[in-house]
Enzyme design. Sequence first.
Site, short mmCIF file in Angstrom:
data_model
loop_
_atom_site.label_atom_id
_atom_site.label_comp_id
_atom_site.label_asym_id
_atom_site.label_seq_id
_atom_site.Cartn_x
_atom_site.Cartn_y
_atom_site.Cartn_z
N TYR A 1 0.80 -1.24 0.00
CA TYR A 1 0.00 0.00 0.00
C TYR A 1 0.83 1.29 0.00
CZ TYR A 1 -0.14 0.27 5.26
OH TYR A 1 0.14 0.36 6.58
N GLU A 2 0.15 2.38 -0.24
CA GLU A 2 0.78 3.69 -0.44
C GLU A 2 1.94 3.60 -1.42
OE1 GLU A 2 1.01 6.64 2.47
OE2 GLU A 2 -0.66 5.84 3.65
N GLY A 3 1.68 2.95 -2.54
CA GLY A 3 2.70 2.76 -3.57
C GLY A 3 3.42 1.45 -3.36
N GLN B 1 7.70 2.28 -6.08
CA GLN B 1 8.85 2.99 -5.50
C GLN B 1 10.08 2.80 -6.39
OE1 GLN B 1 7.85 4.88 -3.16
NE2 GLN B 1 5.94 3.74 -2.82
#
Lengths: 381, 249, 320
Positions: free
Chosen positions: A362-364, A369
Amino acid sequence: MNFEFSEEQLMIQQAARDYAQRELIKDVIERDTHAIYPTEHVKALSELGFMGMLVDPEYDGGGMDTVSYVLAMEEISKVDSSVSVIMSVNNSLVCYGIEKFGTEAQKEKFLKPLARGEKIGAFLLSEPEAGSDATSQRTTAEDKGDYYLLNGTKNWITNGNTAGTYLVIAQTHPEKGHKGINVLIVDRHSPGISVGPHEDKMGMRSSDTHSVMFNDVKVPKENRIGEDGFGFKFAMKTLEGGRIGIAAQALGIASGAFERAVKYSKERKAFGTEIANHQSVAFKLADMAVKIENARNLCLKAAWLKDQGKPYGYASAMAKYYAAEIAMEVTTEAVQIHGGYGYVKEYHVERLMREAKLTQIYEGTSEIQQIVISRQVLSEF
Amino acid sequence: MNILVCISNVPDTTTRIKYSADMKSVDYSGVQWIINPWDELALTRAIELKEAHPALVQKITVITAGGADAEPTLRKALACGADDAIRVDAPGGDSLFTATQLAHAVKGEPFDVILCGIESSDYNGSAVGGMLAELLDYNSVSAVSSLNLEGNSVKVTREIDGGKQSIETSAPVVLIVQKGIAINPRIPSMRGIMTARTKPLKVVAAAAASPGSKVVGYQAPPQKSACKMIDPENIDELVHLLHTEARVI
Amino acid sequence: MSVLVYIENRNGKFKKSTYEIVSYGKRLANGLGSSLTLLSIGRVAEDELKNLGAYGAGKILSAETDAPLDDKAYASLIASAAQNSGATLVVMAHNVTGKALAPRVAVRLNAGLVSAVNGLPVSYQPFVVSKKAFSGKSLMQAEITSDIKVITLSQNTAGIETFAGEALIEKIDTSSMTSGTKVVSTEVQTGKILLSEADVVVSGGRGMRSADNWKPLEELAGVLGAATACSRPVSDEGWRPHHEHVGQTGKVVAPNLYFALGISGAIQHLAGISSSKVIVAVNKDPEAPIFSAADYGIVGDLQTVLPKMTEAFRKLKASS
C-alpha cells in the site's frame, strides 16, 4: 552531521513506547483475531496528541517535527500497525494535505478537528481499476456551478467507515487527463455516500478498510483544495510524505519482530545452550540488525530532509521501498528463529509478518517505489 | 495549595547492573534514566488532583537533587504536567545528604503538600521522604495508597501493620506514597512536551551537608542453582521434595 | 552505650518478626560489646513483654499509650528513648512502620541510616552492613559513618535465636505525646494471612486467564496456610486487588516458599520475590523466564496441575 536526537524527540519516542508497551500490547492479539477496531486507543492517542502531531499548534496540532513522527510511528508499529496506519493516514496524508495546500477557512473548519483527533481522516485515491496508477481516475466530480457532483467507487480505504472527513481524488475534466483531476474535502456523512463491508484482510486486521461508493454526492465548491485541476499534483505531493509514515511503520514492524527474536533466542535452549549461541541464529540476528539500522537511517534522512524544507520525494521512496522489503525479510526470519512458537499467535511474530506484507503493497507498491527511484537515478546520471 | 513532588532520577528498571572493575561503584554508561516509578505515580496523582480541583491546587513543583544530567527527567515531569522544577545541584550522597539538600532548597517556600515515593528503585532506601519531613518539621504519613483533598484537609489511606487506615491530616504535610496512589503513570502529551519548553527550571546551589553513610562496594547477587523440573503427572514428587529436600513444608 | 530496638505489637501481641528483631538486637549488642534496650509503644501486657526475655531482651521500655501511629510523635519518642539510654545504634523492622519512623529518628539523632539491611553486619568497626540494591539485582555494602547509627532489618534475613535471660520492664511517660493525624477508620485484615508476613505465598499471573479462575488458587493457599498474591498485569486488569501485587512497584516479599502460578517472570516481578527461600513455578511455557528464578518447576496446564497440587498437599498435611 549530527546523529543525536534532541531531548524532546527522545521524550516523544518514550511516550509512544510507553503507550504501546503498556496499553496497545494488552489486547493486540484479540483485536487482530476478531478484526476489532481500536476505538479506545485512537481516542487515547488523540488525547496524547499523536493523531495530529505534525500539525502546527495554531491549528491544534502537536507541532512536532517529522523525525519525532518517525520515532513515534516505529514504536507504535512494533506492537500494532493497525493503530499506526490510522495514525499515519491521519497525520501524513489528510492533515498534511489540508495544512499544506488548504485555505485558511478549510484549515479552520476541517484541519482543527482532525488535528485534535476528534475526527479521523481518510484518503480516497485507489479505485477498483486504478490502484497504483493515479492518473486514470474513474470517479468523477462534475462541475455544477457552485458545487461538484461526485460519482464513483473508491477501494481499499483505510478508516473508510470510521473517518469523519474524506479527501477524495476525482476527475473533473476527463479530456485534460491527470491535469483535470481535483481533490475535494467531503463530509463522510453527506447524502449519497455508502460504505462497503469491512475488508477481511490478511494483516492489520483491526484497521478499518472499506470500499466507498459515491452516488450523486454534492460537495460545495469551497471544499476543493487548490486550483481547478490541482488534484493529481496534490496526491503525488501528499504521498511523498505519506511514504515516510509507512516506511517508519515497516521499520517498526521489523524492529518489533527483531526485539522479540533477540529476546527469544536468549531464552530458548537447544542442544544444551541458548539458541543465540548457535552461529546460525546469531548471524541471522546480525543481518537483521544491519537491515533495520539501514532502514532507520533512510527513514530519518527522509524525515530530516522534509523538516529542513528540502526535496524528499526520492529519499522517502527509498525509505519506503527498503523498509518494506526488509520488514518482510526480518519478520520472516523472526518467525524462523521462533520455530513452531513463531507460527502461533501468542508469540506475535506471525502477526508482524502478516503486517509486513501490506507495507510492500500500500501507499505505492515496492514496484512503484522502484519506478520513482529509477526515474530519478536515470535523470541524474 | 502548592504541591511539591520529589523526584529521583534512576536507571530504567530493566537495566542490567554493571560495576566498575574494583566493584566499588556502579557503571552507569549506556543507562537509560527514568523517573523513579513511585515518584512517577506521586506526580501522576498530583496532576490528577490539580485537574480535579483547579481552584484548590495552584501549582505543582518538582524537585530533584542531582547533576545537570538529571534535567531531562525534570523536563519530562514538566511535560507530564508539573508547573515548574527545581534542581539542587548536589549529585551523589546518601539519603541524609539528599534530604538535607532538598530541605535547604524548599525551606521557607510555601509548599502545603510534599509527595515522595516510598522508595527509589536504585538504593531502595525508603528514607528521603521521612527525613525531609523531620528536617522541615512537617507532619508525615507513610505508605499512603490514596490521597484526596477537601479544603485544607488532606485525606489519605495508609497501610499500617496488618491492614489499612483512613486518616485526616492537614497541610503542611509530607506524604510518602506507594502503589495504588495512582494507577497508570502519566504519559506526556504533545501539548505537554511543547509547553514544557517554556516552563521554569531553577537550579539551586548545594548546601553544606555531610552524609551519614557511604557505599563500600557491590556484589552480584548469588546465582540460583538450576531449576529442578518435575513431571506434571507426578505432583507427589514436588510435595516430597518440598517436604524432605527443601524442608519448607 | 546500648542498642535500642523498636518493637511493634498488634493488638497487644508480638509476632514472629518481633522475636527475630529482638534476637537480632541481642546479637548486635553482643557484637558491639554493649547492652540491648527495647522500646515498645502501645499497650502490651507484662507477660507478653516478659516473653521477650527468651530472645535476648534485657531492659524493655514500655510506653503505654492508645495514640495511633503518628510519624512525628512516635519518632520523637523513639529518639528520646535512644538519647536517654545512650543508644549508639537504633534498629527497626523494615516494614511499613519502620519505613515511616526510621528516617525521622535518624534526623533527630543526626544519624546515618541504612535501610533494609540483610542480617548481621559485615563488620562492626567500621560499621558495615549489607543490603540489596537495584531491587534485588545487586548486593551493596554500606558503611554508616556517623556516631549514632540507624538501621532497618529486612524481615526473615536474620533468623531467630534464643538466649537465657530475663526482661526488666520500665514504663516511660507518654503524657506529652501529641498527634497531627486523625484516624477516621481502620480496616484490619482478619481471617486472612497477611502477605507481608506469610511463610508461604501462592501467587497467580496472567496465565490464570481470568478473575474467575482464582478459586482453585485460593483453595491451594487455604491448604498451605498461605497468603495469596498476584503479578502486576493481574492487578492492572482488576482481577485481584492492588495490595496483592508483588513486584518492583508492589510488595516485596520474603517467604520461605513462593508459588508462581502462570507468572512468566518479568524482571519487575522477580524484583519482588528474589528474597524468597524456595520458589516453585508452574507455567505452560517451558521458556518462561520464571524457571531461571525458580527452584522447582512444572511445565503444564494450571487447570489440571493446580487441583492436583492442592490434593497432594492436602494429603501431606493430613498425614503430618
